[in-house]
Design a protein around this motif. Structure first.
Motif, PDB file in Angstrom:
ATOM      1  N   THR A   1       6.745   9.594  -2.889  1.00 49.35           N
ATOM      2  CA  THR A   1       5.462  10.372  -3.766  1.00 49.35           C
ATOM      3  C   THR A   1       3.938   9.243  -3.446  1.00 49.35           C
ATOM      4  O   THR A   1       3.536   9.493  -2.867  1.00 49.35           O
ATOM      5  CB  THR A   1       5.538   9.797  -5.472  1.00 49.35           C
ATOM      6  N   TRP A   2       4.642   7.710  -2.909  1.00 51.02           N
ATOM      7  CA  TRP A   2       3.754   6.782  -2.132  1.00 51.02           C
ATOM      8  C   TRP A   2       3.693   7.746  -1.025  1.00 51.02           C
ATOM      9  O   TRP A   2       2.579   7.611  -0.641  1.00 51.02           O
ATOM     10  CB  TRP A   2       4.457   5.422  -2.405  1.00 51.02           C
ATOM     11  N   ILE A   3       4.769   7.623   0.118  1.00 48.81           N
ATOM     12  CA  ILE A   3       4.657   8.097   1.520  1.00 48.81           C
ATOM     13  C   ILE A   3       3.772   9.225   1.451  1.00 48.81           C
ATOM     14  O   ILE A   3       3.342   9.200   2.208  1.00 48.81           O
ATOM     15  CB  ILE A   3       6.308   8.692   1.432  1.00 48.81           C
ATOM     16  N   VAL A   4       3.646  10.500   0.719  1.00 48.58           N
ATOM     17  CA  VAL A   4       2.951  11.790   0.712  1.00 48.58           C
ATOM     18  C   VAL A   4       1.614  10.913   0.292  1.00 48.58           C
ATOM     19  O   VAL A   4       0.448  11.972   1.457  1.00 48.58           O
ATOM     20  CB  VAL A   4       3.318  12.526  -0.515  1.00 48.58           C
ATOM     21  N   ALA A   5       1.198  10.292  -0.714  1.00 51.85           N
ATOM     22  CA  ALA A   5      -0.113   9.892  -0.668  1.00 51.85           C
ATOM     23  C   ALA A   5      -0.592   9.260   0.486  1.00 51.85           C
ATOM     24  O   ALA A   5      -1.816   8.721  -0.077  1.00 51.85           O
ATOM     25  CB  ALA A   5       0.353   9.144  -2.063  1.00 51.85           C
ATOM     26  N   GLN A   6      -0.122   9.005   1.407  1.00 53.00           N
ATOM     27  CA  GLN A   6      -0.602   8.102   2.226  1.00 53.00           C
ATOM     28  C   GLN A   6      -1.111   9.110   3.145  1.00 53.00           C
ATOM     29  O   GLN A   6      -1.998   8.839   4.484  1.00 53.00           O
ATOM     30  CB  GLN A   6       0.528   7.284   3.080  1.00 53.00           C
ATOM     31  N   GLY A   7      -0.514  10.089   3.559  1.00 53.19           N
ATOM     32  CA  GLY A   7      -1.540  11.604   3.963  1.00 53.19           C
ATOM     33  C   GLY A   7      -0.697  11.693   5.264  1.00 53.19           C
ATOM     34  O   GLY A   7      -0.551  10.855   6.524  1.00 53.19           O
TER      35      GLY A   7
END
Length: 232
Positions: free
Chosen positions: A226-232
């Protein structure tokens, strides 16, 4: 910001819950080394930062981020005289058979990350042979593009050698990679390599200790996608 294309994981305390894996197992190790000698057992446990009564490591334990060689140096004065290489070999052989408690169901978890197009690596201060044995027991050794222990020729953490070797093996730039770990050694190695750093709380260190050295502190690796996806 550069998109994330690679992840390097620490092993103990990151892919595997530290105390759940090593807590009970370590008592057997110490007992085998000292035999029927409660005083020596107590001294060895003290040096290793191990709570015999509760079968847990203290958060200041030397084993959190040390290599097998460094642990051997610390405990040898309290054991019968013997070559260091023999002690390390015995420690590694025993460690290879230790049942591992996964911080998340690893097979599905790693398949999900690979499905996101990510390259995956392991950088551990464990020796490479037991590290591979643990990953094989979880049936995930083939999910990783790179696996290195402290004895693989790249040094150990907090130095950046293992992480630089991951980048060379995968062709990725450090700024496109993340180092994920449970200790400041992991995070320092990540920063030294030029990677982003993610701390997890499945080891012994607590958030206030880790936060100054991490881009984010997560409860476990389960929250990482989830954090990786939020990094764009």
């Amino acid at each position: 910001m550069t998109a994330i294309k690679g992840i390097v994981f620490d092993k103990d305390g990151t892919l595997y819950d530290f105390n759940a894996t090593w807590g009970a197992w370590t008592l057997g190790l110490l007992t085998e080394e000292v035999g029927d000698d409660p005083a020596r057992l107590a001294k060895l446990a003290e040096v290793m930062g191990y709570d015999v009564a509760n079968r847990r490591f203290r958060k200041d334990s030397i084993v959190i981020a040390s290599t097998a060689s460094e642990v051997a140096d610390a405990i040898m004065p309290y054991l019968p005289p013997q070559p260091k290489a023999e002690l390390i070999a015995r420690m590694n052989a025993r460690a290879a058979t230790a049942p591992q408690v996964e911080a998340a169901p690893l097979a599905d978890y790693l398949d999900g990350l690979r499905g996101m197009g990510l390259k995956l690596g392991v950088a551990t201060n464990d020796a490479e042979a037991p590290a591979r044995a643990h990953l094989a027991a979880s049936h995930v050794v083939d999910r990783f593009d790179f696996i290195a222990g402290y004895d693989s020729g790249f040094g150990g953490k907090p130095e950046a050698g293992q992480l630089i070797a991951f980048c060379e093996a995968t062709g990725l730039a450090p700024e496109a990679c993340v180092m994920v770990g449970d200790s400041t050694h992991d995070l320092h190695a990540g920063r030294a390599a030029g990677m982003r750093t993610v701390a997890v709380l499945t080891g012994l260190a607590e958030a206030p200790e880790l936060a100054p050295h991490a881009d984010v502190v997560l409860p476990s690796i389960a929250e990482l996608p989830t954090w990786i996806v939020a990094q764009g």
